[in-house]
Motif scaffolding. Structure first.
Motif, short mmCIF file in Angstrom:
data_model
loop_
_atom_site.label_atom_id
_atom_site.label_comp_id
_atom_site.label_asym_id
_atom_site.label_seq_id
_atom_site.Cartn_x
_atom_site.Cartn_y
_atom_site.Cartn_z
N VAL A 54 0.84 -1.20 0.00
CA VAL A 54 0.00 0.00 0.00
C VAL A 54 0.88 1.25 0.00
O VAL A 54 1.68 1.45 0.91
CB VAL A 54 -0.92 0.02 1.24
CG1 VAL A 54 -1.80 1.27 1.24
CG2 VAL A 54 -1.77 -1.25 1.32
N SER A 55 0.69 2.08 -1.00
CA SER A 55 1.38 3.37 -1.04
C SER A 55 0.60 4.38 -0.22
O SER A 55 -0.61 4.51 -0.39
CB SER A 55 1.49 3.87 -2.49
OG SER A 55 1.93 5.22 -2.50
N ILE A 56 1.29 5.08 0.65
CA ILE A 56 0.64 6.17 1.38
C ILE A 56 0.85 7.50 0.66
O ILE A 56 0.41 8.54 1.13
CB ILE A 56 1.14 6.28 2.84
CG1 ILE A 56 2.61 6.67 2.87
CG2 ILE A 56 0.86 5.00 3.61
CD1 ILE A 56 3.05 7.31 4.15
N MET A 57 1.50 7.43 -0.49
CA MET A 57 1.77 8.62 -1.29
C MET A 57 0.58 8.85 -2.24
O MET A 57 -0.40 8.13 -2.21
CB MET A 57 3.08 8.45 -2.06
CG MET A 57 4.27 7.98 -1.21
SD MET A 57 4.56 8.87 0.35
CE MET A 57 5.13 10.43 -0.27
N LYS A 58 0.69 9.83 -3.10
CA LYS A 58 -0.38 10.13 -4.06
C LYS A 58 -0.31 9.25 -5.30
O LYS A 58 -1.19 9.31 -6.15
CB LYS A 58 -0.33 11.60 -4.45
CG LYS A 58 -0.64 12.52 -3.30
CD LYS A 58 -0.59 13.96 -3.71
CE LYS A 58 -0.70 14.76 -2.50
NZ LYS A 58 -1.36 15.76 -2.16
N ASP A 59 0.71 8.44 -5.40
CA ASP A 59 0.96 7.60 -6.57
C ASP A 59 1.30 6.19 -6.10
O ASP A 59 1.89 6.02 -5.02
CB ASP A 59 2.14 8.20 -7.35
CG ASP A 59 2.30 7.63 -8.74
OD1 ASP A 59 1.98 6.44 -8.95
OD2 ASP A 59 2.77 8.36 -9.61
#
Length: 180
Positions: A33-38
């Motif tokens: 899971v990315s916690i970034m916008k991408d």
């Protein structure tokens, strides 16, 4: 068993991918899971990694464990994410597994989750493990909290998590297959 593994810009490559690889070899359902916008997240050593999902795309109610890799500034980015912070507290309250390696156990310390528990982390962050009995071991398990000291203990951590999430036989089989 379902594990959510969190990726943030600047995460430590081997810690994250080594644990994820070992768990997936053992047939554990791991969702990155990315916690970034991408979904594309770059490690602390410039390796681009495509996450399975964005944080906002996940419900997390079907999960059994959270995995937080270390690395800088990855650990700082994980800790700054409000949604992840609430999720850590929720999983702790629900008695689910919380796992972290290197700098990331300090996040659990800041949440006062390590009070009275045995834990380990990268030596620079020992003071952040509030109330923990810091063992200095490579990997430490206390109840449903699993912590690791650093990149050099990644395989040990992955195998311990695999034994805990499946069984010792599966962990031993993967250990043999990877020639460890």
């Amino acid at each position: 068993m379902k594990v959510y593994a969190f990726l943030a810009e600047g995460f430590e490559t081997v810690e994250a991918l080594g644990v994820i690889d070992i768990l997936r070899r053992g047939k554990v359902d791991v969702v990155t899971v990315s916690i970034m916008k991408d979904r594309m997240v770059t490690t602390s050593h410039g390796v681009p990694v495509m996450a399975d999902k964005l944080f906002e795309e996940c419900d997390f109610s079907d999960g059994d464990a959270l995995f937080l890799p270390g690395g800088l500034p990855g650990t700082d980015n994980l800790e700054a994410h409000e949604g992840l912070s609430r999720l850590i507290d929720r999983y702790y309250e629900e008695g689910k597994y919380l796992t972290a390696i290197c700098a990331a156990p300090r996040i659990l310390g800041h949440h006062n989750i390590l009070q009275g528990k045995k834990a380990t982390c990268f030596p620079e962050y020992i003071e952040d493990l509030y109330g923990a009995t810091v063992t200095g071991n490579g990997v430490e398990k206390d109840g449903k909290i699993i912590t690791g000291r650093g990149m050099g203990k990644t395989v040990d951590m992955g195998l311990l998590m695999l034994a805990e999430f499946t069984n010792q036989e599966t962990s031993d089989l993967i250990k043999k297959k990877i020639q460890y």
